[in-house]
Design an enzyme around this catalytic site. Structure first.
Site, PDB file in Angstrom:
ATOM      1  N   PRO A 175       0.804  -1.480  -0.062  1.00  0.00           N
ATOM      2  CG  PRO A 175      -0.312  -1.299   2.088  1.00  0.00           C
ATOM      3  CD  PRO A 175       0.800  -2.460   1.057  1.00  0.00           C
ATOM      4  N   GLY A 177       0.326   3.962  -0.984  1.00  0.00           N
ATOM      5  CA  GLY A 177      -0.363   5.304  -1.113  1.00  0.00           C
ATOM      6  C   GLY A 177      -0.080   5.598   0.103  1.00  0.00           C
ATOM      7  CG  ASP A 178      -2.641   3.804   3.144  1.00  0.00           C
ATOM      8  OD1 ASP A 178      -3.568   4.351   3.244  1.00  0.00           O
ATOM      9  OD2 ASP A 178      -3.103   2.756   3.427  1.00  0.00           O
ATOM     10  CG  LEU A 179       3.957   2.505   3.224  1.00  0.00           C
ATOM     11  CD1 LEU A 179       4.497   1.114   2.979  1.00  0.00           C
ATOM     12  CD2 LEU A 179       3.951   1.923   4.819  1.00  0.00           C
ATOM     13  N   GLY A 182       1.616   9.152   4.871  1.00  0.00           N
ATOM     14  CA  GLY A 182       2.247   8.793   6.002  1.00  0.00           C
ATOM     15  C   GLY A 182       3.613   9.843   5.766  1.00  0.00           C
TER      16      GLY A 182
END
Length: 407
Positions: A175, A177-179, A182
């Protein structure tokens, strides 16, 4: 961690003294808080009493342990609290009074619905920074849509750059995109702290971080490329259409190798190394834009050369020619790499269940910073007694709140 000399007093971590409440779930926002914890912030992670955070079930897991949770939420204190209950809301606001940054990623308006709107939070702590991470931001027609990494990646334009014309767009098997979000979240927190340190009189503020915008921020040239040149960049496989030669090739012994020779000096060295010096006098290949237009010819020649040589010979020839290349690493290759081992880029973090587990090192490294012991993500409510004792609760009160489902 490396220090300049053994006799110098170690520096404190850069975010030492910053208190963060990680009131978020799954990955993007927790990862932002973890990056801050790596750099010395004191981070307390809040979960519901039932430990239902979806990250606890996200692979990799064993039947007993949530491995992703352990590495993503490292260096955090873990507590449970249900702020939807009046007693939980009261305890939350009590904690906010001693907090520098609140990180949350609920759907837009959720905290307001629970009586934890920005006005209420700032009434308790005027200097509080609230980082809100959502899929699309706090405003606009998509503000209340749910979101996941693959949704952000697709809507930002990133997914359209991955894959081949035959395969169509593809997602990475992580994932990402999440990282990415973040990382922007951690940058936002550090920026907020720097701003408040420089101008403490301004008080706290709200940060509206859209995951889709965070990913799109990385795609700098796409909009101007579309407007000025009318070109829509798409999925072209491993071949880059902005620089050439830059592609992935397979050796005779079936090892995949990525190579970049886009500057004129490197291209010249490559041509000599693989026996294609005639390319240097070919007007089609004089510049990078020209090589991009005629990349099929170059790629065919490079592919044939790779296919006729084992990787050991490719290493020798390209290494001597100082041409940037690498075998495509899997995780076993990463762990065995001498550079990774020399810098201890994979560190061990203490874990009460498994003894210790491997995880990526702290990034960036601060020369002279004090060495700290790193610990895996907390168990559900592991630090309730410590946290709530510091808020003034005694053991009997904590036990009663637990019985009522508040903790």
């Amino acid at each position: 961690m490396h220090t300049e000399t053994d006799t110098e007093t170690p520096r404190l971590p850069m975010l030492d003294g910053i208190n963060i409440l990680d009131f978020s779930t799954v990955l993007a926002a927790p990862f932002a808080a973890t990056l801050c914890a790596d750099l010395g912030a004191h981070v307390t992670k809040i979960e519901l009493p039932d430990g239902s955070d979806a990250l606890r079930g996200l692979a990799p897991t064993t039947p007993e342990h949530a491995l992703y949770w352990k590495v993503v939420n490292r260096n955090k204190q873990g507590i449970t609290l249900d702020v939807r209950q009046p007693e939980g809301r009261e305890l939350f606001l009590k904690a906010i009074a001693h907090t520098d940054v609140l990180v949350e990623n609920f759907r837009t308006g959720t905290l307001d619905k629970w009586g934890l709107d920005l006005k209420t939070l700032h009434a308790v702590n005027p200097k509080l920074v609230v980082l809100r991470i959502t899929g699309f931001g706090q405003t606009g027609p998509y503000a209340k849509r749910p979101g996941f990494a693959r949704i952000f990646e697709a809507m930002s334009g990133l997914t359209n750059l991955i894959g081949t014309p035959e395969s169509g767009p593809q997602h990475p098997n992580l994932p990402i995109g999440d990282l990415i979000t973040g990382v922007f979240g951690a940058f936002s927190i550090a920026s907020a702290m720097a701003s408040l340190r420089a101008r403490p009189e301004q008080g706290g503020f709200e940060i509206d971080l859209s995951a889709t915008e965070a990913i799109f921020r990385l795609l700098d040239p796409l909009a101007v490329e579309q407007e000025v040149l009318g070109y829509t960049r798409s999925h072209v496989g491993n071949r880059a259409d902005y620089t050439a030669p830059s592609n992935m090739y397979r050796s005779k012994d079936h090892i995949w190798v990525t190579l970049v020779a886009s500057s004129n000096p490197i291209f010249s060295r490559l041509c000599h190394a693989i026996g294609h010096v005639e390319w240097l006098s070919d007007p089609r290949f004089e510049t990078n834009p020209g090589r991009c237009r005629h990349v099929e010819v170059i790629d065919e020649g490079i592919s044939q050369w790779f296919a006729s040589h084992d990787f050991s010979e490719i290493e020798r020839v390209l290494g001597q020619a100082d041409v940037p290349y690498t075998k495509v690493f899997n995780i076993k290759d990463v762990l065995a790499d001498p550079q990774v081992q020399h810098r201890q880029s994979v560190m061990r973090i203490e874990d009460p269940d498994l003894g210790s587990i491997p995880a990526p090192c702290v990034v960036p490294r601060v020369v002279g910073a004090a060495v700290r012991q790193h610990r895996s993500g907390p168990a559900v409510g592991e630090h309730n007694a410590i946290f709530y004792n510091e808020l003034g609760l005694i053991e009997e009160e904590i036990a009663q709140l637990k019985t009522r489902g508040v903790l």
